[in-house]
Write a protein that holds these residues in place. Structure first.
Motif, PDB file in Angstrom:
ATOM      1  N   THR A 179      37.532  31.984  36.213  1.00 41.54           N
ATOM      2  CA  THR A 179      38.157  33.224  35.756  1.00 41.54           C
ATOM      3  C   THR A 179      37.524  34.414  36.469  1.00 41.54           C
ATOM      4  OG1 THR A 179      36.638  33.289  33.858  1.00 41.54           O
ATOM      5  CG2 THR A 179      38.831  32.350  33.492  1.00 41.54           C
ATOM      6  N   VAL A 180      38.367  35.402  36.785  1.00 42.30           N
ATOM      7  CA  VAL A 180      37.939  36.610  37.483  1.00 42.30           C
ATOM      8  C   VAL A 180      38.309  37.802  36.606  1.00 42.30           C
ATOM      9  CG1 VAL A 180      38.120  37.984  39.580  1.00 42.30           C
ATOM     10  CG2 VAL A 180      38.362  35.486  39.698  1.00 42.30           C
ATOM     11  N   VAL A 181      37.273  38.549  36.134  1.00 39.68           N
ATOM     12  CA  VAL A 181      37.510  39.611  35.163  1.00 39.68           C
ATOM     13  C   VAL A 181      36.751  40.872  35.567  1.00 39.68           C
ATOM     14  CG1 VAL A 181      37.394  40.295  32.737  1.00 39.68           C
ATOM     15  CG2 VAL A 181      37.840  37.915  33.332  1.00 39.68           C
ATOM     16  N   PRO A 182      37.389  41.792  36.301  1.00 42.24           N
ATOM     17  CA  PRO A 182      36.768  43.092  36.536  1.00 42.24           C
ATOM     18  C   PRO A 182      36.491  43.808  35.213  1.00 42.24           C
ATOM     19  CG  PRO A 182      38.605  42.762  38.036  1.00 42.24           C
ATOM     20  CD  PRO A 182      38.653  41.641  37.039  1.00 42.24           C
ATOM     21  N   SER A 183      35.407  44.540  35.165  1.00 43.15           N
ATOM     22  CA  SER A 183      34.946  45.289  33.997  1.00 43.15           C
ATOM     23  C   SER A 183      34.476  44.388  32.860  1.00 43.15           C
ATOM     24  CB  SER A 183      36.037  46.246  33.476  1.00 43.15           C
ATOM     25  OG  SER A 183      35.476  47.202  32.604  1.00 43.15           O
TER      26      SER A 183
END
Length: 525
Positions: free
Chosen positions: A336-340
């Motif tokens: 999973t890629v989650v900015p912020s």
């Protein structure tokens, strides 16, 4: 004759005068009584909605109701109607003459757009009022869909490859306020492509935020010195009120021949600033290894449970559609890629798997989890949920590695028989707790039931395994004797009872909960 006529006229005049006087007095009495009768007059004078009305959320609508009459009003209802349909009713217990009250309604819009609110006082006409025509007030409002509610990532690719995939953000760091004409560069040191492998897909991502330009950030992106063509654009925003700025992800297909150091540069070509979370690089390669089935979900979905009704509303879905043959799956992992994702106030759900606090880094959180035991044959779904943090889920990659040797497919006739062992026993209960004891004390005796479930008569002996410093090897009693001297014979289908107790040695120094195991052996006789 003339006298008579005069008297007759006089009599008529007198009677008429008396009659007229009576009527005038009566009219005066009626007028005086009407003037002093007090009445109420209920009038809504103000509707006060929140600054932003949001769809699928409970919104509080306040209204002011005045009693401009001269009489106190008893209990009455006040309604809120939306586009002519009543959505809430509140009761007012009483309202003094020349007084006012504030009534609060709750409205959860289902559809965004313009709506007409109407507040009506005493819709059932239970209060006698001097004016029944001023009992309602209307106001037009706009309902917005909150961008902080979750939506779904987009499946960019679903395929099978003999090889694998990996993802990296290189040396990305957060950059706030990239001004017009300024650049941002990330280096990717690629080392994980096996020798002889061929890169099938290389996808570059730019994760940006809070653009002062519309509809999103303006940028040129070069990869290894070559200007890239944007392949996909995903933009989300708050959608209402102040601080309503776009956030987004841009995707580019790039060329990578193999391992090495590659650089990607963003150039702000717009007239105003935006911020950058990071850049990411996804690589899928082929090397004639095991078959790998994969899904690439991508997007940009800002979510915040602070500004929606429930965390469930602040949830981004990442669907992985299709049918999975579970017997072929050796392992499964979810990236999973989650900015912020920097506060840990969040939850990852994948089918039956749930883990909280998973994304907690400063600029962009990239997490990988083994989900092998949670894969289902259909409907695999990851959900990325905010719990009063602020997240922009932007990527979810599901990777299933298949067995190198496919399972054998066969067909046959099922055979069955119930075979009982020559020697078998059952012991109940399967656990004994001797309670709280001190050195030198002996517990109460507890009963063990031993049943012969085999086909032969058996002799029973005992064994003990002890991890408690010889507490049980020295102190376990069976039928009042040390366990090592215990024996019994049990006929086929028969049973016996044994009394078990624990005598704690006087010099025992251990403290706390201590565990051991009693093993009962059965031998054919």
């Amino acid at each position: 004759m003339e006298v008579f006529r005069v008297n007759k006229i006089y009599n008529k005049m007198r009677i008429s005068a008396i009659l007229v006087l009576t009527l005038v007095l009566f009219a005066g009495l009626v007028t005086t009584a009407s003037a002093v009768q007090p009445t109420s007059d209920l009038t809504p004078t103000n509707i006060n909605p929140p600054s932003s009305i949001l769809v699928d959320m409970p919104n509080t609508i306040d209204a002011t109701v005045n009693n401009t009459g001269t009489k106190d009003a008893a209990a009455f209802n006040v309604t809120l109607a939306v586009n002519g349909t009543i959505v809430d009713t509140q009761s007012v217990s009483d309202l003094a003459a020349d007084g006012n009250t504030t009534v609060s309604f709750t409205w959860t819009p289902a559809v965004a757009g313009d709506h007409l609110l109407t507040v009506t006082a005493d819709p059932e006409y239970v209060i006698d009022e001097s004016d029944e025509t001023n009992n309602n007030i209307s106001m037009e409002v706009t309902a917005y869909t909150s961008g902080y509610m979750g939506s779904s990532l987009t499946t960019y690719m679903h395929d099978v490859v003999r090889g694998d995939l990996f993802y990296t953000t290189g040396n990305s760091i957060y950059r706030g306020g990239l001004l017009s004409g300024e650049t941002y560069t990330v280096e990717f040191n690629i080392l994980d492509i096996p020798e002889g492998a061929t890169v099938k897909t290389a996808r570059l991502y730019s994760y940006w935020s809070y653009s002062y330009e519309e509809p999103g950030a303006s940028m040129d992106v070069t990869f290894d010195g070559t200007l890239q063509t944007q392949d996909a654009s995903y933009i989300d925003r708050k959608g209402y009120g102040s601080y309503d700025r776009p956030y987004g992800t841009y995707a580019y297909d790039v060329t990578i021949p193999g391992n090495g150091v590659y650089s990607a540069t963003i150039n702000n070509t717009g007239t105003d600033k935006f911020s950058i979370y990071a850049m990411g690089l996804l690589i899928i390669y082929e090397d004639n290894g095991n078959e790998v089935e994969y899904w690439i979900d991508e997007g940009a979905d800002i979510i915040s449970a602070k500004y929606v009704a429930t965390p469930e509303q602040a949830t981004t879905d990442a669907p992985f559609d299709g049918t999975v043959t579970l017997a072929d799956v050796e392992s499964a992992r979810l990236i999973t890629v989650v900015p912020s994702g920097d506060k840990g106030l969040n939850t990852l759900l994948f089918n039956s798997y749930t883990e909280s606090g998973i994304w907690n880094t400063s600029n962009i959180a990239v997490e990988e989890r083994d989900v092998t035991t949670h894969i289902t044959s259909t409907g695999n779904l990851a959900q990325l949920r905010d719990n009063e943090d602020f997240l922009m889920p932007s990527g979810a990659f599901l990777v299933l590695q298949r067995y190198s040797t496919p399972p054998t497919v066969s067909s046959g006739v099922s055979l069955g028989a119930n075979i009982i062992p020559a020697v078998s026993i059952e012991v109940t209960p399967d656990a004994l707790n001797f309670g709280t004891l001190a050195p030198g004390q002996t517990s109460n005796e507890q009963t063990l039931g031993i049943t012969n479930t085999g086909a032969s008569n058996v002799a029973i002996t005992a064994g003990v395994t002890d991890t408690a410093g010889n507490l049980y090897t020295s102190g376990l009693l069976l039928d009042s004797g040390i366990w090592s001297s215990y024996s019994a014979t049990v006929d086929k289908a028969g049973s016996v009872n044994a009394g078990a107790a624990l005598a704690v040695p006087g010099g025992y120094t251990g403290l706390g909960t201590k565990e051991g195991t009693l093993i009962l052996w059965a031998e054919k006789v």
